[in-house]
Design an enzyme around this catalytic site. Structure first.
Site, PDB file in Angstrom:
ATOM      1  N   ARG A  54       0.838  -1.196   0.000  1.00 11.54           N
ATOM      2  CA  ARG A  54       0.000   0.000   0.000  1.00 11.54           C
ATOM      3  C   ARG A  54       0.877   1.250   0.000  1.00 11.54           C
ATOM      4  O   ARG A  54       2.074   1.160   0.218  1.00 11.54           O
ATOM      5  CB  ARG A  54      -0.946   0.005   1.209  1.00 11.54           C
ATOM      6  CG  ARG A  54      -0.196  -0.176   2.519  1.00 11.54           C
ATOM      7  CD  ARG A  54      -0.757   0.556   3.676  1.00 11.54           C
ATOM      8  NE  ARG A  54      -0.693   1.986   3.545  1.00 11.54           N
ATOM      9  CZ  ARG A  54       0.426   2.712   3.705  1.00 11.54           C
ATOM     10  NH1 ARG A  54       1.600   2.139   3.947  1.00 11.54           N
ATOM     11  NH2 ARG A  54       0.402   4.018   3.586  1.00 11.54           N
ATOM     12  N   GLY A  55       0.222   2.410  -0.172  1.00  8.48           N
ATOM     13  CA  GLY A  55       0.973   3.663  -0.274  1.00  8.48           C
ATOM     14  C   GLY A  55       1.154   3.974  -1.754  1.00  8.48           C
ATOM     15  O   GLY A  55       1.521   3.096  -2.540  1.00  8.48           O
ATOM     16  N   ALA A  56       0.895   5.241  -2.107  1.00  6.63           N
ATOM     17  CA  ALA A  56       0.792   5.585  -3.530  1.00  6.63           C
ATOM     18  C   ALA A  56       2.026   5.212  -4.377  1.00  6.63           C
ATOM     19  O   ALA A  56       1.894   4.488  -5.376  1.00  6.63           O
ATOM     20  CB  ALA A  56       0.440   7.065  -3.660  1.00  6.63           C
ATOM     21  N   ARG A  95      -6.911  -0.255  -7.309  1.00  8.91           N
ATOM     22  CA  ARG A  95      -7.234   0.801  -6.320  1.00  8.91           C
ATOM     23  C   ARG A  95      -7.363   2.098  -7.122  1.00  8.91           C
ATOM     24  O   ARG A  95      -6.406   2.514  -7.786  1.00  8.91           O
ATOM     25  CB  ARG A  95      -6.148   0.903  -5.238  1.00  8.91           C
ATOM     26  CG  ARG A  95      -6.105  -0.338  -4.340  1.00  8.91           C
ATOM     27  CD  ARG A  95      -5.391  -0.062  -3.033  1.00  8.91           C
ATOM     28  NE  ARG A  95      -6.153   0.815  -2.164  1.00  8.91           N
ATOM     29  CZ  ARG A  95      -5.609   1.444  -1.102  1.00  8.91           C
ATOM     30  NH1 ARG A  95      -4.338   1.314  -0.826  1.00  8.91           N
ATOM     31  NH2 ARG A  95      -6.366   2.203  -0.338  1.00  8.91           N
ATOM     32  N   GLN A 208      -3.052   2.853   9.743  1.00 11.33           N
ATOM     33  CA  GLN A 208      -1.695   2.884   9.154  1.00 11.33           C
ATOM     34  C   GLN A 208      -0.731   3.718   9.993  1.00 11.33           C
ATOM     35  O   GLN A 208       0.470   3.479   9.988  1.00 11.33           O
ATOM     36  CB  GLN A 208      -1.731   3.457   7.725  1.00 11.33           C
ATOM     37  CG  GLN A 208      -2.414   2.569   6.716  1.00 11.33           C
ATOM     38  CD  GLN A 208      -3.870   2.941   6.541  1.00 11.33           C
ATOM     39  OE1 GLN A 208      -4.540   3.327   7.490  1.00 11.33           O
ATOM     40  NE2 GLN A 208      -4.386   2.799   5.332  1.00 11.33           N
ATOM     41  N   ASP A 249      -2.257  10.985  -2.444  1.00 12.64           N
ATOM     42  CA  ASP A 249      -2.533   9.881  -3.371  1.00 12.64           C
ATOM     43  C   ASP A 249      -2.845  10.380  -4.772  1.00 12.64           C
ATOM     44  O   ASP A 249      -2.636   9.671  -5.755  1.00 12.64           O
ATOM     45  CB  ASP A 249      -3.677   9.019  -2.850  1.00 12.64           C
ATOM     46  CG  ASP A 249      -3.224   8.243  -1.632  1.00 12.64           C
ATOM     47  OD1 ASP A 249      -3.310   8.797  -0.522  1.00 12.64           O
ATOM     48  OD2 ASP A 249      -2.723   7.121  -1.799  1.00 12.64           O
ATOM     49  N   ASN A 259      -5.836  12.547  -0.012  1.00  7.02           N
ATOM     50  CA  ASN A 259      -4.978  11.744   0.863  1.00  7.02           C
ATOM     51  C   ASN A 259      -5.902  10.964   1.806  1.00  7.02           C
ATOM     52  O   ASN A 259      -7.141  11.112   1.757  1.00  7.02           O
ATOM     53  CB  ASN A 259      -4.003  12.649   1.632  1.00  7.02           C
ATOM     54  CG  ASN A 259      -2.918  11.861   2.344  1.00  7.02           C
ATOM     55  OD1 ASN A 259      -2.250  11.028   1.733  1.00  7.02           O
ATOM     56  ND2 ASN A 259      -2.747  12.076   3.627  1.00  7.02           N
ATOM     57  N   LYS A 260      -5.316  10.177   2.664  1.00  4.14           N
ATOM     58  CA  LYS A 260      -6.077   9.304   3.566  1.00  4.14           C
ATOM     59  C   LYS A 260      -7.197  10.063   4.278  1.00  4.14           C
ATOM     60  O   LYS A 260      -7.010  11.197   4.714  1.00  4.14           O
ATOM     61  CB  LYS A 260      -5.108   8.693   4.570  1.00  4.14           C
ATOM     62  CG  LYS A 260      -5.693   7.721   5.567  1.00  4.14           C
ATOM     63  CD  LYS A 260      -6.505   6.617   4.930  1.00  4.14           C
ATOM     64  CE  LYS A 260      -5.739   5.852   3.883  1.00  4.14           C
ATOM     65  NZ  LYS A 260      -6.610   4.913   3.118  1.00  4.14           N
TER      66      LYS A 260
HETATM   67  O1  MRU Z   1      -4.861   3.428   1.709  1.00  2.87           O
HETATM   68  P1  MRU Z   1      -3.394   3.628   1.781  1.00  2.87           P
HETATM   69  O2  MRU Z   1      -2.784   3.161   3.048  1.00  2.87           O
HETATM   70  O3  MRU Z   1      -2.667   3.119   0.558  1.00  2.87           O
HETATM   71  O4  MRU Z   1      -3.273   5.210   1.767  1.00  2.87           O
HETATM   72  C1  MRU Z   1      -2.029   5.812   1.782  1.00  2.87           C
HETATM   73  C2  MRU Z   1      -2.044   7.250   2.005  1.00  2.87           C
HETATM   74  O5  MRU Z   1      -3.067   7.900   2.066  1.00  2.87           O
HETATM   75  C3  MRU Z   1      -0.703   7.898   2.052  1.00  2.87           C
HETATM   76  O6  MRU Z   1      -0.738   9.058   2.816  1.00  2.87           O
HETATM   77  C4  MRU Z   1      -0.316   8.261   0.627  1.00  2.87           C
HETATM   78  O7  MRU Z   1      -0.359   7.128  -0.195  1.00  2.87           O
HETATM   79  C5  MRU Z   1       0.983   8.839   0.543  1.00  2.87           C
HETATM   80  S1  MRU Z   1       2.218   7.599   0.631  1.00  2.87           S
HETATM   81  C6  MRU Z   1       3.686   8.338   0.351  1.00  2.87           C
END
Ligand code: MRU
Length: 369
Positions: A54-56, A95, A208, A249, A259-260
């Site tokens: 996970r994570g962009a 995603r 997270q 994201d 973002n999250k």
């Molecule tokens: O759903 P996730 O855990 O993939 O979401 C991630 C986030 O929102 C992070 O803040 C974002 O991807 C930035 S990662 C460098």
């Protein structure tokens, strides 16, 4: 980054026969540290959607490797284009919010179509996927370099007291192959002896922050404190936060940032209390094709069980428990959009700019056609 006595990236390819994609299993952290082995498009798709990966930036890299596996799975087709276009659509659908995924998949497709005709299709795909990993690592290093002076400036005014940084979710090296986005300047500041302290917002529903950011900062020895998400406003109001740093994201060309879920509320509280709020991301998270994030960004909705249940460790065993009445309906929006007007600045690999279309245009003139 260092884990125990070894240096890790959160993804790497073992070039065995057949090749194996290795990823740090983010579902297991922080309760155990494990590596997950992925050997097909299907396995990578599942790992991205169940958030083992996970994570962009990281899902971009995983998507690029998935395209490499798609070229292997195509076998000796005379014209694999159809197969690969279907694979690209399938992988990108996994995603929907983080633009890095489709961006990386399209990059590999382009490299397959335009790359050196002397190379095989899998060779071209692999080269493109590895290139994406190296580029993202470089992006994070540059983000760290540009973000460090911001923390140094705050520190200079604090007479040796720590710079209090509030973050949300995990925008660390786990999410980005190495270094991280938000964490890159934090790690650099810590290494440079600038006293920093990070408020880690737990980030319900999947936690997270509690599970991953707290683990990362602990591994690196960076002072930090875990808070319930709802605590952020109180801390900001009472002068206990000097700067808010969050990931991204998908950013739009005018600087709105998805973002999250929960990021927007932190931005509102920061604005109300004149606390600087920065979003930190590489250009691979910018969707230059859209302007209005609230209207145009597709916010992923995930399974309601992520809200109705919570998992943790008890007596050495990871367990999930329900936290509401049986059959309570739940909504699970995974991201929200913070409009550009609430953002003090964007920290990118090219430098820091205001969240404003003209500023972004100046920095990325090559992407505006
Ligand atoms: O759903 P996730 O855990 O993939 O979401 C991630 C986030 O929102 C992070 O803040 C974002 O991807 C930035 S990662 C460098």
């Amino acid at each position: 980054m260092q884990v125990g006595d070894r240096n890790y990236q959160s993804i790497w390819l073992e070039r065995s026969d057949p090749p194996v994609l290795k990823v740090i299993d983010q579902q297991k952290l922080p309760f155990s540290f494990g590596i997950c082995e992925l050997g097909s498009v299907e396995e990578i798709w599942t790992a991205i959607s169940d958030m083992t990966v996970r994570g962009a930036p990281l899902i971009g890299a995983a998507g690029a490797f998935a395209m490499y596996f798609a070229t292997l799975e195509a076998g000796p087709l005379e014209d694999p284009r159809n197969h690969l276009q279907n694979a690209a659509r399938y992988i990108s659908s996994c995603r929907p919010t983080a633009v890095n995924l489709s961006m990386a998949v399209n990059h590999v497709m382009r490299k397959i179509e335009e790359g050196d005709p002397g190379k095989t299709v899998p060779e071209k795909a692999l080269e493109a996927a590895l290139e994406i990993c190296e580029k993202e690592k470089e992006n994070c290093r540059e983000i760290g370099r540009h973000g460090l002076p911001l923390l140094q400036d705050i520190s200079n005014k604090k007479d040796g007291r720590p710079v209090n940084i509030l973050t949300h979710c995990n925008a660390g090296w786990l999410a980005c192959i190495d270094y991280g986005t938000v964490t890159a300047p934090v790690y650099l500041a810590h290494e440079a002896g600038i006293p920093v302290h990070v408020w880690v917002s737990e980030t319900r529903p999947r936690n997270q922050g509690a599970r991953l950011t707290a683990w990362e900062l602990g591994q690196a020895g960076v002072p930090h404190t875990l808070i319930a998400d709802n605590t952020a406003g109180h801390l900001i109001q009472h002068g206990m936060v000097d700067i808010v740093l969050v990931g991204c994201d998908r950013a739009t060309r005018r600087g709105d940032v998805a973002n999250k879920i929960g990021t927007y509320l932190k931005a509102l509280a920061a604005r109300e209390n004149n606390i600087p709020f920065y979003s930190v991301f590489p250009s691979t998270s910018i969707d230059f094709g859209i302007a209005d994030g609230v209207k145009e960004i597709h916010v992923e909705e995930r399974a309601p069980e992520e809200v109705t249940e919570i998992s943790g460790i008890k007596g050495g065993e990871v367990v999930s428990v329900r936290i509401c009445p049986d059959r309570t309906p739940a909504a699970n929006y995974a991201f929200d959009v913070t409009p550009a007007n609430l953002i003090t600045g964007l920290i990118t690999e090219k430098g820091i700019c205001r969240a404003d279309e003209n500023e972004i245009r100046k920095m990325y003139s090559d992407k505006f056609k």
